[in-house]
Design a protein around this motif. Structure first.
Motif, mmCIF file in Angstrom:
data_model
loop_
_atom_site.group_PDB
_atom_site.id
_atom_site.type_symbol
_atom_site.label_atom_id
_atom_site.label_comp_id
_atom_site.label_asym_id
_atom_site.label_seq_id
_atom_site.Cartn_x
_atom_site.Cartn_y
_atom_site.Cartn_z
ATOM 1 N N VAL A 157 1.001 -1.250 -0.043
ATOM 2 C CA VAL A 157 0.233 0.071 0.003
ATOM 3 C C VAL A 157 0.917 1.133 -0.117
ATOM 4 O O VAL A 157 1.854 1.159 0.551
ATOM 5 C CB VAL A 157 -0.924 0.166 1.253
ATOM 6 N N ASP A 158 0.438 2.378 -0.517
ATOM 7 C CA ASP A 158 1.188 3.576 -0.594
ATOM 8 C C ASP A 158 0.241 4.523 0.126
ATOM 9 O O ASP A 158 -0.671 4.899 -0.267
ATOM 10 C CB ASP A 158 1.313 3.976 -2.008
ATOM 11 N N PRO A 159 0.767 5.069 1.247
ATOM 12 C CA PRO A 159 1.775 4.535 1.973
ATOM 13 C C PRO A 159 1.626 3.317 2.821
ATOM 14 O O PRO A 159 0.546 3.259 3.240
ATOM 15 C CB PRO A 159 2.247 5.909 2.998
ATOM 16 N N PRO A 160 2.619 2.908 3.577
ATOM 17 C CA PRO A 160 2.356 1.684 4.224
ATOM 18 C C PRO A 160 1.775 2.032 5.532
ATOM 19 O O PRO A 160 1.992 3.013 6.351
ATOM 20 C CB PRO A 160 3.745 1.074 4.736
ATOM 21 N N MET A 161 0.576 1.113 5.874
ATOM 22 C CA MET A 161 -0.128 1.242 7.193
ATOM 23 C C MET A 161 0.498 0.809 8.250
ATOM 24 O O MET A 161 1.294 -0.281 8.046
ATOM 25 C CB MET A 161 -1.505 0.751 6.814
ATOM 26 N N GLY A 162 0.558 1.417 9.367
ATOM 27 C CA GLY A 162 1.048 0.743 10.488
ATOM 28 C C GLY A 162 0.368 -0.372 10.923
ATOM 29 O O GLY A 162 0.956 -1.100 11.725
ATOM 30 N N SER A 163 -0.836 -0.664 10.540
ATOM 31 C CA SER A 163 -1.587 -1.781 11.094
ATOM 32 C C SER A 163 -1.176 -3.242 10.682
ATOM 33 O O SER A 163 -1.536 -4.220 11.257
ATOM 34 C CB SER A 163 -3.077 -1.331 11.067
ATOM 35 N N CYS A 164 -0.346 -3.019 9.737
ATOM 36 C CA CYS A 164 0.294 -4.393 8.955
ATOM 37 C C CYS A 164 1.598 -5.021 9.639
ATOM 38 O O CYS A 164 2.608 -4.890 9.351
ATOM 39 C CB CYS A 164 0.540 -3.923 7.644
ATOM 40 N N SER A 165 1.512 -5.096 11.000
ATOM 41 C CA SER A 165 2.630 -5.858 11.745
ATOM 42 C C SER A 165 2.100 -7.007 12.568
ATOM 43 O O SER A 165 0.758 -7.203 12.959
ATOM 44 C CB SER A 165 2.924 -4.751 12.753
ATOM 45 N N GLN A 166 3.179 -7.614 12.854
ATOM 46 C CA GLN A 166 2.737 -8.904 13.833
ATOM 47 C C GLN A 166 2.055 -8.477 15.118
ATOM 48 O O GLN A 166 1.387 -9.301 15.921
ATOM 49 C CB GLN A 166 4.030 -9.763 13.740
ATOM 50 N N GLN A 167 2.685 -7.378 15.709
ATOM 51 C CA GLN A 167 2.407 -6.972 17.089
ATOM 52 C C GLN A 167 1.001 -6.551 17.067
ATOM 53 O O GLN A 167 0.255 -6.663 18.176
ATOM 54 C CB GLN A 167 3.073 -5.629 17.108
ATOM 55 N N SER A 168 0.120 -6.316 15.917
ATOM 56 C CA SER A 168 -1.282 -5.996 15.910
ATOM 57 C C SER A 168 -2.149 -7.388 16.331
ATOM 58 O O SER A 168 -3.339 -7.292 16.286
ATOM 59 C CB SER A 168 -1.828 -5.407 14.659
ATOM 60 N N ARG A 169 -1.509 -8.375 16.023
ATOM 61 C CA ARG A 169 -2.185 -9.501 16.466
ATOM 62 C C ARG A 169 -2.438 -10.090 17.815
ATOM 63 O O ARG A 169 -2.955 -10.808 18.314
ATOM 64 C CB ARG A 169 -1.473 -10.716 15.794
ATOM 65 N N ILE A 170 -1.633 -9.327 18.725
ATOM 66 C CA ILE A 170 -1.502 -9.738 20.189
ATOM 67 C C ILE A 170 -2.738 -9.487 20.963
ATOM 68 O O ILE A 170 -3.364 -10.231 21.611
ATOM 69 C CB ILE A 170 -0.326 -9.140 20.762
ATOM 70 N N LEU A 171 -3.501 -8.328 20.449
ATOM 71 C CA LEU A 171 -4.580 -7.968 21.271
ATOM 72 C C LEU A 171 -5.742 -9.157 20.890
ATOM 73 O O LEU A 171 -6.482 -9.620 21.824
ATOM 74 C CB LEU A 171 -5.287 -6.470 20.952
ATOM 75 N N PRO A 172 -6.202 -9.348 19.638
ATOM 76 C CA PRO A 172 -7.200 -10.180 19.158
ATOM 77 C C PRO A 172 -6.853 -11.618 20.033
ATOM 78 O O PRO A 172 -7.782 -12.279 20.373
ATOM 79 C CB PRO A 172 -7.312 -10.428 17.687
ATOM 80 N N ALA A 173 -5.533 -12.108 19.965
ATOM 81 C CA ALA A 173 -5.339 -13.435 20.431
ATOM 82 C C ALA A 173 -5.366 -13.398 22.166
ATOM 83 O O ALA A 173 -5.929 -14.195 22.482
ATOM 84 C CB ALA A 173 -3.891 -13.646 19.951
ATOM 85 N N THR A 174 -4.941 -12.314 22.617
ATOM 86 C CA THR A 174 -5.371 -12.166 24.113
ATOM 87 C C THR A 174 -6.803 -12.239 24.280
ATOM 88 O O THR A 174 -7.314 -12.960 25.332
ATOM 89 C CB THR A 174 -4.635 -10.697 24.596
ATOM 90 N N ILE A 175 -7.459 -11.712 23.781
ATOM 91 C CA ILE A 175 -9.064 -11.498 24.122
ATOM 92 C C ILE A 175 -9.822 -12.688 23.379
ATOM 93 O O ILE A 175 -10.470 -13.286 24.614
ATOM 94 C CB ILE A 175 -9.702 -10.489 23.273
ATOM 95 N N GLY A 176 -8.940 -13.651 22.600
ATOM 96 C CA GLY A 176 -9.579 -14.679 22.380
ATOM 97 C C GLY A 176 -9.283 -15.950 23.317
ATOM 98 O O GLY A 176 -9.861 -16.721 23.722
ATOM 99 N N ALA A 177 -8.137 -15.758 23.831
ATOM 100 C CA ALA A 177 -7.674 -16.754 24.974
ATOM 101 C C ALA A 177 -8.401 -16.374 26.044
ATOM 102 O O ALA A 177 -8.951 -17.521 26.882
ATOM 103 C CB ALA A 177 -6.040 -16.560 25.265
ATOM 104 N N LEU A 178 -8.872 -15.371 26.599
ATOM 105 C CA LEU A 178 -9.680 -15.007 27.749
ATOM 106 C C LEU A 178 -10.710 -15.440 27.429
ATOM 107 O O LEU A 178 -11.591 -16.126 28.441
ATOM 108 C CB LEU A 178 -9.540 -13.394 28.123
ATOM 109 N N VAL A 179 -11.559 -15.231 26.219
ATOM 110 C CA VAL A 179 -12.779 -15.855 26.052
ATOM 111 C C VAL A 179 -12.999 -17.145 26.327
ATOM 112 O O VAL A 179 -13.864 -17.703 26.874
ATOM 113 C CB VAL A 179 -13.463 -15.284 24.818
ATOM 114 N N VAL A 180 -12.020 -18.069 25.558
ATOM 115 C CA VAL A 180 -11.799 -19.342 25.742
ATOM 116 C C VAL A 180 -11.562 -19.858 27.182
ATOM 117 O O VAL A 180 -12.542 -20.764 27.687
ATOM 118 C CB VAL A 180 -10.795 -19.975 24.889
ATOM 119 N N LEU A 181 -10.810 -19.250 27.759
ATOM 120 C CA LEU A 181 -10.820 -19.523 29.295
ATOM 121 C C LEU A 181 -11.907 -19.372 30.324
ATOM 122 O O LEU A 181 -12.282 -20.188 30.984
ATOM 123 C CB LEU A 181 -9.505 -18.911 29.775
#
Length: 116
Positions: free
Chosen positions: A38-62
């Motif tokens: 994309v031009d310009p590159p977006m900051g949301s395209c990083s592996q760190q943006s996956r941590i929040l949904p994974a944390t929420i998902g883990a909490l919901v599952v638990l």
């Protein structure tokens, strides 16, 4: 009511499905992001943006797993040959599997598509 109302296989399947859902989320978080140019590159395209949904998902599952265990231990009675607690454990296991799969998909696509 004791845990004897639910067969040991029911508890084992509940534990295995919960662990599998958590492991799949951990796997999804560890995958690198593959983002479209994309031009310009977006900051949301990083592996760190996956941590929040994974944390929420883990909490919901638990939370779902804990609620399933508590409801099953408090349930009494039988219905059509199956104890109510066994039905709660079976339903909770299915719900955890579905929620786990949904959150794994959300995590995979939260920073752009990634699998390999």
């Amino acid at each position: 009511m004791s845990s004897a109302a639910v067969r040991p296989q029911g508890w084992a399947v509940l534990g295995a499905v919960t662990a599998l859902a958590l492991l799949l989320m951990l796997w999804a978080v560890s995958k690198p992001a593959i983002c479209a140019a994309v031009d310009p590159p977006m900051g949301s395209c990083s592996q760190q943006s996956r941590i929040l949904p994974a944390t929420i998902g883990a909490l919901v599952v638990l939370v779902l797993a804990a609620a399933t265990v508590l409801l099953a231990l408090r349930s009494r009675g039988r219905r059509e040959g199956v104890s109510r607690a066994e039905g709660i454990v079976a339903g909770g296991t299915m719900l955890i599997a579905v929620v786990g799969i949904v959150f794994v998909i959300v995590v995979l696509f939260s920073a752009g598509f990634s699998l390999p």
